[in-house]
Scaffold this active site. Structure first.
Site, PDB file in Angstrom:
ATOM      1  N   GLU A   1       0.823  -1.216   0.000  1.00 22.05           N
ATOM      2  CA  GLU A   1       0.000   0.000   0.000  1.00 22.05           C
ATOM      3  C   GLU A   1       0.857   1.266   0.000  1.00 22.05           C
ATOM      4  O   GLU A   1       1.622   1.494   0.940  1.00 22.05           O
ATOM      5  CB  GLU A   1      -0.904   0.024   1.232  1.00 22.05           C
ATOM      6  CG  GLU A   1      -1.759   1.280   1.333  1.00 22.05           C
ATOM      7  CD  GLU A   1      -2.494   1.386   2.650  1.00 22.05           C
ATOM      8  OE1 GLU A   1      -3.536   2.072   2.683  1.00 22.05           O
ATOM      9  OE2 GLU A   1      -2.028   0.794   3.648  1.00 22.05           O
TER      10      GLU A   1
ATOM     11  N   GLU B   1     -11.091   2.690   6.505  1.00 19.60           N
ATOM     12  CA  GLU B   1      -9.992   2.979   7.415  1.00 19.60           C
ATOM     13  C   GLU B   1      -9.985   4.486   7.706  1.00 19.60           C
ATOM     14  O   GLU B   1      -9.279   5.253   7.071  1.00 19.60           O
ATOM     15  CB  GLU B   1      -8.663   2.535   6.815  1.00 19.60           C
ATOM     16  CG  GLU B   1      -7.516   2.583   7.819  1.00 19.60           C
ATOM     17  CD  GLU B   1      -6.224   2.040   7.241  1.00 19.60           C
ATOM     18  OE1 GLU B   1      -5.886   0.882   7.545  1.00 19.60           O
ATOM     19  OE2 GLU B   1      -5.562   2.767   6.483  1.00 19.60           O
TER      20      GLU B   1
END
Length: 219
Positions: free
Chosen positions: A92, A189
């Site tokens: 990521e 998130e």
């Protein structure tokens, strides 16, 4: 697309001390391999198919070339270990505002790594929040790397609260994902403005009911 927890992270080592993963850190290979073994246990028992492997922060005295070579070697190792369990390695890019020293910050760099490794079980974890901060035009970025994206995460920009206000039009993005046939997961998130439960109202239009209606998104 589906909303759920379809991913866990491998241990990043000492988070309280500022560490953000080990994968790109020369000299920390033994610790990285141990983190992969720990992640395998959790992912296997939870039935979770994807594991985010954090690159780590840039370290003094280590050039980016050496870090990238270490990163590639460690990711290849993780992919081999995960393949036996049917798991996918996720990497990521994280924005430089939240993590100023993080090694992997750009979507294009992540896609280059995945392409170079060529392993079928390594993919990019695209967080629209990070991508917007690091350049914007997130839908074009998604389309450019579509075949290498295995997981999406969201949050409001710039405060990283619920995805119902801010710079990104998530209602439009969700419609585009469905129209494009994205069948992966969307992870939430973000930091709730108040409490987690109080902040879940944004999700109501996207919840799939007993007959599978309302946006085509599974809760």
């Amino acid at each position: 697309m589906y909303f759920d927890a379809g991913l866990i992270s491998a241990p990043p080592d000492d988070w309280a001390a500022g560490e953000r993963g080990l994968a790109a850190l020369p000299g920390r290979e033994a610790g990285f391999r141990q983190s992969i073994e720990t992640a395998l246990v959790y992912a296997d028992r939870l039935g979770c198919p994807r594991v985010h492997v954090m690159a780590g922060n840039a370290i003094a005295g280590a050039g980016r070339k050496a870090m990238r070579e270490t990163y590639l070697a460690n990711l290849a190792h993780a992919a081999r270990r995960f393949a036996d369990y049917g798991l996918t390695v996720m990497i990521e890019p994280i924005n430089t505002r939240d993590m100023p020293d993080y090694f992997l910050t750009e979507q294009c760099a992540a896609h280059d790594l995945v392409a170079e490794l060529g392993a079928p079980n390594i993919a990019v974890q695209m967080d629209f929040y990070h991508a917007q901060i690091m350049g914007g035009d997130v839908w074009t970025q998604f389309l450019a790397g579509r075949d290498r994206i295995g997981h999406i995460q969201i949050a409001g920009v710039p405060e990283r609260h619920e995805p119902d206000t801010g710079e990104l039009n998530y209602a439009w993005l969700f419609q585009q994902l469905n129209a494009a046939g994205y069948d992966g997961w969307v992870g939430c998130e973000y930091r709730p403005r108040t409490s987690t439960q109080a902040g879940l109202g944004w999700f109501a239009p996207w919840r799939v009911g007993p007959r599978g209606r309302s946006g085509g998104v599974k809760a």
